[in-house]
Design a protein around this motif. Structure first.
Motif, short mmCIF file in Angstrom:
data_model
loop_
_atom_site.label_atom_id
_atom_site.label_comp_id
_atom_site.label_asym_id
_atom_site.label_seq_id
_atom_site.Cartn_x
_atom_site.Cartn_y
_atom_site.Cartn_z
N GLY A 281 0.49 45.84 -46.40
CA GLY A 281 -0.87 45.34 -46.91
C GLY A 281 -0.99 44.59 -48.35
O GLY A 281 -2.19 44.23 -48.45
N THR A 282 0.11 44.67 -49.01
CA THR A 282 -0.01 44.15 -50.26
C THR A 282 -0.02 42.76 -50.42
O THR A 282 0.55 41.92 -49.76
CB THR A 282 1.40 44.48 -50.93
N ILE A 283 -1.06 42.19 -51.29
CA ILE A 283 -0.98 40.82 -51.50
C ILE A 283 -0.57 40.66 -53.07
O ILE A 283 -1.30 41.27 -54.09
CB ILE A 283 -2.26 40.05 -51.51
N THR A 284 0.50 39.80 -53.36
CA THR A 284 0.89 39.85 -54.85
C THR A 284 0.43 38.47 -55.34
O THR A 284 0.63 37.35 -54.68
CB THR A 284 2.56 39.89 -54.84
N VAL B 190 -3.97 30.28 -51.30
CA VAL B 190 -3.20 29.91 -50.42
C VAL B 190 -2.19 31.18 -50.25
O VAL B 190 -1.32 31.37 -51.13
CB VAL B 190 -2.40 28.83 -50.67
N GLY B 191 -1.79 31.85 -48.93
CA GLY B 191 -0.98 32.78 -48.77
C GLY B 191 0.13 32.39 -48.12
O GLY B 191 0.26 31.33 -47.36
N MET B 192 1.26 32.99 -48.53
CA MET B 192 2.61 32.72 -48.18
C MET B 192 3.61 33.79 -48.42
O MET B 192 3.06 34.73 -49.22
CB MET B 192 3.32 31.39 -49.15
N ASN B 193 4.53 33.91 -47.53
CA ASN B 193 5.36 35.02 -47.18
C ASN B 193 6.07 35.40 -48.77
O ASN B 193 6.35 36.73 -49.02
CB ASN B 193 6.61 35.04 -46.44
N THR B 194 6.31 34.78 -49.65
CA THR B 194 6.87 34.81 -50.68
C THR B 194 6.65 33.75 -51.68
O THR B 194 6.53 32.55 -51.45
CB THR B 194 8.61 35.12 -50.84
N THR C 59 0.70 40.50 -42.08
CA THR C 59 -0.75 40.75 -42.33
C THR C 59 -1.55 39.49 -42.90
O THR C 59 -2.60 39.42 -43.11
CB THR C 59 -1.18 41.65 -43.37
N MET C 60 -0.71 38.16 -42.74
CA MET C 60 -1.22 36.96 -43.25
C MET C 60 -2.26 36.55 -42.24
O MET C 60 -3.42 36.17 -42.99
CB MET C 60 -0.32 35.92 -43.19
N ALA D 221 -3.53 29.98 -45.03
CA ALA D 221 -2.26 30.70 -44.93
C ALA D 221 -1.08 29.84 -44.16
O ALA D 221 -1.35 29.12 -43.42
CB ALA D 221 -2.69 31.84 -43.80
N ALA D 222 -0.08 30.10 -45.03
CA ALA D 222 1.11 29.21 -44.58
C ALA D 222 1.99 30.13 -43.47
O ALA D 222 2.33 31.25 -43.88
CB ALA D 222 2.27 29.15 -45.93
N LEU D 223 1.83 29.77 -42.34
CA LEU D 223 2.36 30.59 -41.16
C LEU D 223 3.52 29.84 -40.67
O LEU D 223 3.67 28.54 -40.42
CB LEU D 223 1.50 30.80 -40.22
N SER D 224 4.55 30.39 -39.97
CA SER D 224 5.55 29.86 -39.34
C SER D 224 6.11 30.78 -38.14
O SER D 224 5.67 32.07 -38.24
CB SER D 224 6.87 29.59 -40.43
#
Length: 360
Positions: free
Chosen positions: A14-17, A160-164, A199-200, A212-215
Motif C-alpha cells: 500500500g506504500t506510495i513513495t 501522477v502514479g507510476m510503478n517506480t 494498488t495503482m 495513473a500510469a498503467l500497463s
C-alpha cells in the motif's frame, strides 16, 4: 556486503513513495543509488568473481505476476538451469542494481535505467529484451472519466502514479511533456509518485492520484472495470518497441556462459511460445505457476494478460531500444554526450534467434 535493497523488496503493497524531485532531475535522483553502484559493484566483484560456476540463478519476482523466466522454467525451456527466488521487487532500477551488486544473478529493467547504470560504470550487459509496448500491451496514462485533465498542460500541479521513479513511465511522461512544449519549470511541477502496481488503480479511484500510469494486466483490469479514460499512451508517439531487457554482470557471464546461453535461449523460446499459443492457454499456464509457488498471491489479474509487448522475434535486441533513451538522457543533460554507444550495451550472441552477437 549489504545495501538498502531488502527494504525495497519487503515494502508494503500500500506504500506510495513521493518523488524526491519531479523534474527531469528527479529521474536521475531516483537512480542515484543505482549510479553509485559503479564503484560499489566493483568492490563486490572480488567476492562475486571467486564464486564457482553455477547453473542456479537467483532472482527477484513480481507480486501477482509470472515473469518470462518463471514461465520458461515451468515449460522446461531452461534445461538444467534452476531458478532460486529470493524475494519480490516493484522496481526495475532496483532489480538491475541488485544484479550489478551481485545480490541476484540477473535483473530486468527499462532500458533507460540500464543505459544510466552502464554509463555510471556498472559491469553489466543486456542479453535479451523481455517487455515492451505494442497495440495489445502498452503503458497508458489514465484519469477518471470525470477528471478535468485533458491536455499535457493540465498535468501541472497534479499527482501522477507510476510503478517506480526513474523507470519507463517517468521517462515516457517527461518525453510526452517536452514534445508538447512544456518548459522544464512546468514539468517540475508535475508530481511523480511511486505506487505498487497492485494498488495503482485503487489509488486513482480513491482520489489519492490524479493520473495513473498503467500497463499490462493492471491496465486491462482498470479498463474492464470502467470509469477511466486514456490521457495518452507511449505507443502514440514512440510506436511499437521493446522497452526493457534482462542483464547479467559481466564477470558472471564470463564464468557461466553456458548458463547465460541456456537462460537466454529459454526466455527467447518462451516469448515465441506465448505468441504461438492461444492467449487462454498462456494465461492458464501462468495461473497454474502462480498458484503452485505458494506466495499468498491473487491470480485474478492474470486473466487480463495480452502479450509481452516484445517487438522482435525471441527478444533479439537492436540499437533503437537503447538509443531512444540514450539520446533523451543526453538531451536533458543527465549523461555526457558520446559517452555511451548503444552497441556496447547489449549482446545477442546468446540468443538463438539472432544472426550474430553485438558485444564480446
Amino acid at each position: 556486503m549489504t545495501t538498502g535493497n531488502t527494504a525495497t523488496i519487503k515494502r508494503s503493497a500500500g506504500t506510495i513513495t513521493r518523488s524526491a524531485g519531479t523534474t527531469r532531475r528527479g529521474f536521475i535522483s531516483s537512480l542515484a543509488v543505482v549510479s553509485a553502484a559503479g564503484p560499489l559493484a566493483a568492490a563486490c566483484g572480488g567476492a562475486a568473481g571467486s564464486v564457482r560456476k553455477t547453473s542456479t540463478l537467483r532472482y527477484q519476482g513480481w507480486t501477482g505476476q509470472v515473469t518470462l523466466p518463471e514461465l520458461a522454467a515451468d515449460l522446461g525451456y531452461l534445461g538444467e538451469v534452476k531458478l532460486e527466488w529470493v524475494g519480490n521487487t516493484i522496481s526495475g532500477p532496483q532489480d538491475v542494481q541488485s544484479a550489478a551488486t551481485g545480490q541476484v544473478d540477473f535483473g530486468g529493467a527499462f532500458n533507460g535505467a540500464v543505459v544510466k547504470l552502464q554509463e555510471a560504470g556498472a559491469p553489466i550487459t543486456s542479453v535479451i529484451g523481455y517487455y515492451g509496448s505494442d497495440k495489445q500491451t502498452y503503458t497508458g496514462f489514465f484519469v477518471l472519466d470525470d477528471s478535468p485533465i485533458r491536455t499535457p498542460r493540465d498535468l501541472i500541479g497534479k499527482k501522477v502514479g507510476m510503478n517506480t521513479l526513474g523507470g519507463h513511465s517517468q521517462a515516457v511522461q517527461d518525453l510526452h511533456l517536452r514534445r508538447n512544449g512544456l518548459a522544464s519549470g512546468d514539468i517540475g511541477k508535475v508530481e511523480s509518485l511511486a505506487v505498487p502496481p497492485v494498488t495503482m488503480e485503487q489509488s486513482l479511484r480513491q482520489g489519492r492520484l490524479d493520473v495513473a500510469a498503467l500497463s499490462g494486466i493492471f491496465r486491462d483490469k482498470a479498463i474492464a472495470t470502467g470509469g477511466v479514460r486514456t490521457l495518452f499512451k507511449d505507443i502514440d508517439f514512440l510506436g511499437e518497441f521493446t522497452a526493457g531487457s534482462y542483464v547479467f554482470r559481466d564477470d558472471f557471464v564470463k564464468r557461466n556462459p553456458d548458463t547465460v546461453r541456456a537462460f537466454t535461449a529459454g526466455v527467447a523460446k518462451t516469448i515465441e511460445w506465448s505468441r504461438q499459443r492461444p492467449r487462454a492457454e498462456v494465461v492458464a499456464r501462468m495461473t497454474a505457476v502462480l498458484r503452485r509457488r505458494g506466495r499468498n498471491e491473487n491470480a485474478d489479474a492474470l486473466q487480463y494478460w495480452r502479450s509481452w509487448g516484445v517487438a522482435s522475434k525471441g527478444g533479439v535486441m537492436g540499437d533503437r531500444e537503447f538509443d531512444t533513451w540514450r539520446a533523451w538522457l543526453e538531451d536533458v543533460g543527465q549523461i555526457r554526450k558520446g559517452r555511451v554507444k548503444a552497441r556496447d550495451l547489449y549482446t545477442n550472441k546468446f540468443n538463438p534467434y539472432a544472426g550474430g552477437g553485438s558485444k564480446g
